[in-house]
Each structure stands twice: as structure tokens, then as C-alpha cells.
Design a protein around this motif. Structure first.
Motif, PDB file in Angstrom:
ATOM      1  N   UNK A 219       0.829  -1.213   0.000  1.00 43.60           N
ATOM      2  CA  UNK A 219       0.000   0.000   0.000  1.00 43.60           C
ATOM      3  C   UNK A 219       0.859   1.256   0.000  1.00 43.60           C
ATOM      4  N   UNK A 220       1.831   1.284  -0.918  1.00 38.49           N
ATOM      5  CA  UNK A 220       2.714   2.453  -1.015  1.00 38.49           C
ATOM      6  C   UNK A 220       2.011   3.679  -1.592  1.00 38.49           C
ATOM      7  N   UNK A 221       0.762   3.515  -2.007  1.00 42.50           N
ATOM      8  CA  UNK A 221      -0.001   4.670  -2.480  1.00 42.50           C
ATOM      9  C   UNK A 221      -0.581   5.481  -1.324  1.00 42.50           C
ATOM     10  N   UNK A 222      -0.452   4.967  -0.110  1.00 40.69           N
ATOM     11  CA  UNK A 222      -0.960   5.694   1.060  1.00 40.69           C
ATOM     12  C   UNK A 222       0.019   6.791   1.461  1.00 40.69           C
ATOM     13  N   UNK A 223      -0.512   7.904   1.966  1.00 45.47           N
ATOM     14  CA  UNK A 223       0.321   9.036   2.363  1.00 45.47           C
ATOM     15  C   UNK A 223      -0.056   9.501   3.769  1.00 45.47           C
ATOM     16  N   UNK A 224       0.914  10.134   4.428  1.00 51.79           N
ATOM     17  CA  UNK A 224       0.680  10.711   5.762  1.00 51.79           C
ATOM     18  C   UNK A 224      -0.018  12.055   5.583  1.00 51.79           C
ATOM     19  N   UNK A 225      -1.142  12.292   6.256  1.00 49.33           N
ATOM     20  CA  UNK A 225      -1.838  13.592   6.113  1.00 49.33           C
ATOM     21  C   UNK A 225      -0.916  14.757   6.479  1.00 49.33           C
ATOM     22  N   UNK A 226      -0.848  15.729   5.598  1.00 47.93           N
ATOM     23  CA  UNK A 226       0.028  16.889   5.827  1.00 47.93           C
ATOM     24  C   UNK A 226      -0.748  18.007   6.513  1.00 47.93           C
ATOM     25  N   UNK A 227      -0.212  18.558   7.621  1.00 52.87           N
ATOM     26  CA  UNK A 227      -0.890  19.680   8.292  1.00 52.87           C
ATOM     27  C   UNK A 227      -0.779  20.964   7.478  1.00 52.87           C
ATOM     28  N   UNK A 228      -1.611  21.932   7.811  1.00 52.20           N
ATOM     29  CA  UNK A 228      -1.602  23.197   7.082  1.00 52.20           C
ATOM     30  C   UNK A 228      -0.436  24.090   7.482  1.00 52.20           C
ATOM     31  N   UNK A 229       0.135  23.843   8.664  1.00 52.64           N
ATOM     32  CA  UNK A 229       1.256  24.656   9.135  1.00 52.64           C
ATOM     33  C   UNK A 229       2.508  24.362   8.324  1.00 52.64           C
ATOM     34  N   UNK A 246       8.699   8.193  -3.992  1.00 45.81           N
ATOM     35  CA  UNK A 246       9.830   7.672  -4.756  1.00 45.81           C
ATOM     36  C   UNK A 246       9.923   6.144  -4.619  1.00 45.81           C
ATOM     37  N   UNK A 247       9.674   5.658  -3.397  1.00 45.63           N
ATOM     38  CA  UNK A 247       9.691   4.205  -3.196  1.00 45.63           C
ATOM     39  C   UNK A 247       8.596   3.534  -4.014  1.00 45.63           C
ATOM     40  N   UNK A 248       7.421   4.159  -4.022  1.00 45.57           N
ATOM     41  CA  UNK A 248       6.309   3.618  -4.794  1.00 45.57           C
ATOM     42  C   UNK A 248       6.679   3.543  -6.275  1.00 45.57           C
ATOM     43  N   UNK A 249       7.297   4.612  -6.759  1.00 49.10           N
ATOM     44  CA  UNK A 249       7.714   4.639  -8.164  1.00 49.10           C
ATOM     45  C   UNK A 249       8.789   3.586  -8.438  1.00 49.10           C
ATOM     46  N   UNK A 250       9.733   3.450  -7.494  1.00 48.69           N
ATOM     47  CA  UNK A 250      10.806   2.465  -7.666  1.00 48.69           C
ATOM     48  C   UNK A 250      10.253   1.043  -7.655  1.00 48.69           C
ATOM     49  N   UNK A 251       9.304   0.775  -6.732  1.00 51.23           N
ATOM     50  CA  UNK A 251       8.710  -0.567  -6.675  1.00 51.23           C
ATOM     51  C   UNK A 251       7.954  -0.881  -7.963  1.00 51.23           C
TER      52      UNK A 251
END
Length: 476
Positions: A219-229, A246-251
Motif C-alpha cells: 500500500x505504497x499509495x498511502x500518504x501521511x496527512x500533511x498539516x496546514x502549518x 519515490x519508493x512507490x515509483x521504484x517498486x
């Protein structure tokens, strides 16, 4: 716990606070001490001046108006003056809340006034060096106590006013005790507060760790939610998301690469297996067996070239390629390649010509540069039209040399130009086996160009041909 960042931050915060409080305490102590002493000195000056202004006129008038009579009359007048001076100073002393010592002497050495607080003691006003009209301040001892003494010598009088330093020392001692008592409390509060604040500040990190632990290769398409700050945590999350991307692309590339390699190896191995099975079956004549062995050899050579190219690309990706850099004349290198390529070009009915060959020297590995240009020229011939033309030119521009190889072949679709340098990618997939290519030539060419601090640019029009330009830094 003691190895956690939260605890370390709390300790550092506490040390910083204690250091700050220590510096502040030292500053506050000495600043308060200076202000108290300055205030005391100003008060002493004011007292001395007031006494001089209050009693000196009386003493001077008395001295002027003394008649030359008997001793009995002088004593009577002196007593009257002393009583008057005593009353003035005593009334003034009642208005002052400070404990002070006052002693006044006439110029002839006779004592005119002494405060009751002195008792039988004398202020050391005679031992203090003074200049007439100026106030001298000094610290000395009176019995067992330290005092701050102000001495003023006028025309008729010597005035001494002193305050004990015990009150100031007592105030400073109280301040010191308060600072010492506050230090442990401040340390405790800072540690507890530091742990709390550090925990609150690092709470998003725990959230990042939790999500990062849940991200796997599946599930390398998952991302950590980025705060607005835009603080450090936000930048950390953005960096981690970029890394995961980058890892997702490499895999995905590795997955595609594995699939391509499997496909590329499957076809020749299938052919080799089929040819061997037919040969073993004994249904072929000896003349046909020879042809079978030639086909098997061709496939083995093709497999060997593919493995060698893959190994080279792997070494290039991991920085294991050892390049033998030296000065290389690009024009001479291209001329040598033209002689080698003529036979292949004649077989295909392709005309290869040099349009312009400027002299240019580059720092590079001659063998790898030959491989680079040979791959490009070979492609220009393979994917050209019958009776087509390949044009090679070398142009020196400032500190760079541009080697262009243009053909009149099938061309490349615009949406595929950015894909042609990917491994095993082919524009004309139907001609793969006919041309004998492995789909790795352009990948190798790009890798060699980049290892020489250069680049490859492509211009192409479908059905009209392509132009590959290799731009390399040239020596002066």
C-alpha cells in the motif's frame, strides 16, 4: 524513557531554564546590591548637605558675634548653640526611618553634636582624608559593625553621617535565599513542564510513526496527512511523503522491470527449448540439425548480450562502473565508428554520411563513448526506411560539443518520447526480434552520457525520422 527525545528535550529545557535563572539571579543580586548602595550613598549625601545648610549659618554667626568676655559667658552661649543644633538635628532625625549615626565637630576639634545611637563610640571622621566642600564616602567599621560613612568638611565644621550596612546585607541575604530556594522548585516545574510540552510537541511524531508502520510494499499509495502549518513537523511529513512516493515509483519500476525481464527471457528460452526438443526427437536431417544449432546459438548470443547489458545497467545504478577517463577526440572516434558501421548500413540499404565534424576533445572513457554512439547509430539504421539516410554531425559550441545523429526512419510518437529511455521499451514492438534488439540500448546510452556529465536530447516526427543529440562538456 530516559532515551526518549521527549525526556531529552525536557532535560535540555530544564538546563536552559536553570542556566537562565542562574544568570538572571546573579544579575539581579548585583544589580540590587548596586542600587541599594547607590541609594544609600545618595541618602548620605543629602543628609550631610542638609546638616551643613541647617547649622553652619548658626555656627558662623555665633563665631562672629562672640564678645571678648570671660569664660563663663562663652560657656553659656556655647551651651545655648549646642542645644539649638541638637534640637534641629533631633527633630530631623525623628522624620527619618533609617537608623543613622551623626557626629559634628567644630573646626577647633570640639564636638558640637553626636547622635544618641553612637553611645560612647566615635565616627572615624578625623581619619578620613577630605577636601573642603567635597563629600567623601567610605566603608569602615564601627565597633563590630560595617558602616557607610559620608564626611563633609566645611569652613567651620566637620560633619559625619553614617548608616549601618546590616540592613542592606540582610536584604541581599534574603534575596539570595529566595533565589536558592526557587532553584529546585524551578527545576521541578521545568522538568514537569518540559515533559508535558515536549509530549504535546512530539505527539504528531507518534501519529507519523503509527501511519508509517502501517505502510508496506502493498500500500505504497498511502500518504501521511500533511498539516496546514509550515513547521518542522510539516516539513518532515512532506519529506516522508516524497520518499514514499519515490519508493512507490521504484517498486513499480522494479515490478515492471521484472515482468519485462521475464518476458524477454521467456521467448528465447522457449525457442531454444523447442529447437532442442525437435533435434532430440530425431525427425530432422543432419542439414536441418545444423540450422537448428545456428538458431540456438543466435538465441544464446542474444541472451548473453541481454544479461551483459543488464549487468552493466545494474553496475551503473549502484555506482560500480569503473570508467577510465582520458582525453578523447570525438571527431576521430566518430570516423572510426563510420568505418565499422558501413557494412551494416550497406546490408540495409542505408546511406550514412558525416555532415559536419568539428574538432572537439572531451574527458571520458573511450570504450563507453564508442558504445554510446554505436547504440544510437545502430538504432538509426535498424529503424530506418529502406534506402533511407543517417546524418551525423559534430558541432562545437562554447564549452560543449553536440554530436547529433539524424535518420529518416519511422519516427517516434510525441507521447512516447519520454518513455524510450526506459528499459525494454520499444516504439516498434513488432520488429523487435527482426532487429535483434533487447530494448536496453537507449537506457545504456543515457547512462553513459550521464556518467560523463552529459545528456541526450531527442527530436522526432512520426513517419519522418528522429534526431538524437548527445551534449557533452568539452575541454578548452
Amino acid at each position: 524513557m530516559f532515551s526518549s527525545i521527549k525526556f531529552k528535550l525536557a532535560i535540555l529545557y530544564s538546563l536552559a531554564l536553570i542556566l537562565t535563572l542562574g544568570i538572571y539571579g546573579i544579575f539581579a543580586y548585583y544589580y540590587t546590591r548596586k542600587n541599594l548602595l547607590d541609594g544609600l550613598d545618595n541618602s548620605l549625601r543629602s543628609e550631610v548637605k542638609w546638616i551643613r545648610d541647617a547649622i553652619e549659618p548658626k555656627v558662623s554667626n555665633f563665631e562672629i558675634s562672640i564678645p571678648e568676655t570671660g569664660e563663663q559667658n562663652e560657656t553659656s552661649v556655647d551651651s545655648t548653640l549646642e542645644d539649638e543644633i541638637w534640637n534641629i538635628i533631633y527633630e530631623h532625625s525623628l522624620l527619618s526611618s533609617k537608623k543613622q549615626f551623626i557626629q559634628i565637630k567644630h573646626e577647633n576639634g570640639r564636638e558640637i553634636y553626636r547622635s544618641l545611637s553612637l553611645g560612647s563610640l566615635d565616627l572615624p571622621i578625623d581619619s578620613v582624608s577630605t577636601v573642603e566642600g567635597e563629600i567623601t564616602l567610605t566603608t569602615c567599621k564601627l565597633n563590630l559593625h560595617k558602616i557607610r560613612l559620608a564626611v563633609l568638611k566645611s569652613k567651620y565644621l566637620t560633619i559625619g553621617v553614617a548608616y549601618p550596612l546590616e540592613e542592606i546585607n540582610h536584604a541581599l541575604s534574603n534575596l539570595f535565599r529566595i533565589l536558592i530556594l526557587l532553584a529546585p522548585l524551578a527545576l521541578l516545574v521545568s522538568i514537569v513542564g518540559g515533559v508535558f510540552l515536549a509530549g504535546r510537541s512530539l505527539k504528531p511524531v507518534d501519529h507519523i510513526v503509527k501511519i508509517a508502520n502501517e505502510i508496506t510494499a502493498g500500500n505504497l499509495d498511502r500518504r501521511i496527512p500533511e498539516p496546514k502549518s509550515n513547521d518542522e513537523i510539516a516539513r518532515l511529513i512532506k519529506t516522508l511523503n516524497n520518499m514514499i512516493e519515490r519508493l512507490d515509483k521504484s517498486f513499480k519500476q522494479m515490478k515492471q522491470f521484472s515482468a519485462d525481464v521475464s518476458h524477454e527471457l521467456k521467448t528465447p528460452l522457449t525457442i531454444i527449448r523447442g529447437e532442442i526438443e525437435l533435434a532430440i526427437s530425431g525427425k530432422k536431417k543432419s542439414s536441418e540439425l545444423k540450422k537448428t544449432l545456428i538458431n540456438i546459438l543466435d538465441e544464446v548470443v542474444r541472451l548473453s548480450n541481454m544479461v551483459e547489458n543488464l549487468l552493466m545497467l545494474f553496475k551503473s545504478d549502484t555506482g560500480q562502473v569503473n570508467l577510465n577517463f582520458k582525453e578523447v577526440n570525438i571527431a576521430e572516434l566518430i570516423k572510426d565508428l563510420l568505418e565499422d558501421i558501413d557494412i551494416l548500413a550497406e546490408e540495409k540499404g542505408i546511406k550514412v554520411e558525416a555532415e559536419r565534424l568539428d574538432e572537439a576533445i572531451v574527458l571520458g572513457d573511450e570504450i563507453r563513448l564508442k558504445q554510446l554512439f554505436l547504440n544510437l547509430i545502430d538504432n538509426a539504421i535498424k529503424y530506418n526506411k529502406s534506402g533511407g539516410r543517417v546524418t551525423i554531425s559534430i558541432v562545437r559550441e562554447n564549452n560543449f560539443v553536440n554530436v547529433s545523429i539524424a535518420d529518416t526512419g519511422i519516427g517516434i510518437p510525441k507521447d512516447e518520447i519520454n518513455l524510450i529511455f526506459e528499459r525494454f521499451y520499444r516504439v516498434d514492438k513488432t520488429r523487435t526480434r527482426d532487429t535483434g534488439g533487447t530494448g536496453l540500448g537507449l537506457s545504456i546510452a543515457k547512462s553513459i552520457a550521464e556518467s560523463h556529465n552529459g545528456r541526450i536530447e531527442v527530436e522526432s516526427e512520426l513517419g519522418k525520422g528522429s534526431k538524437f543529440s548527445v551534449i557533452l562538456p568539452a575541454l578548452p
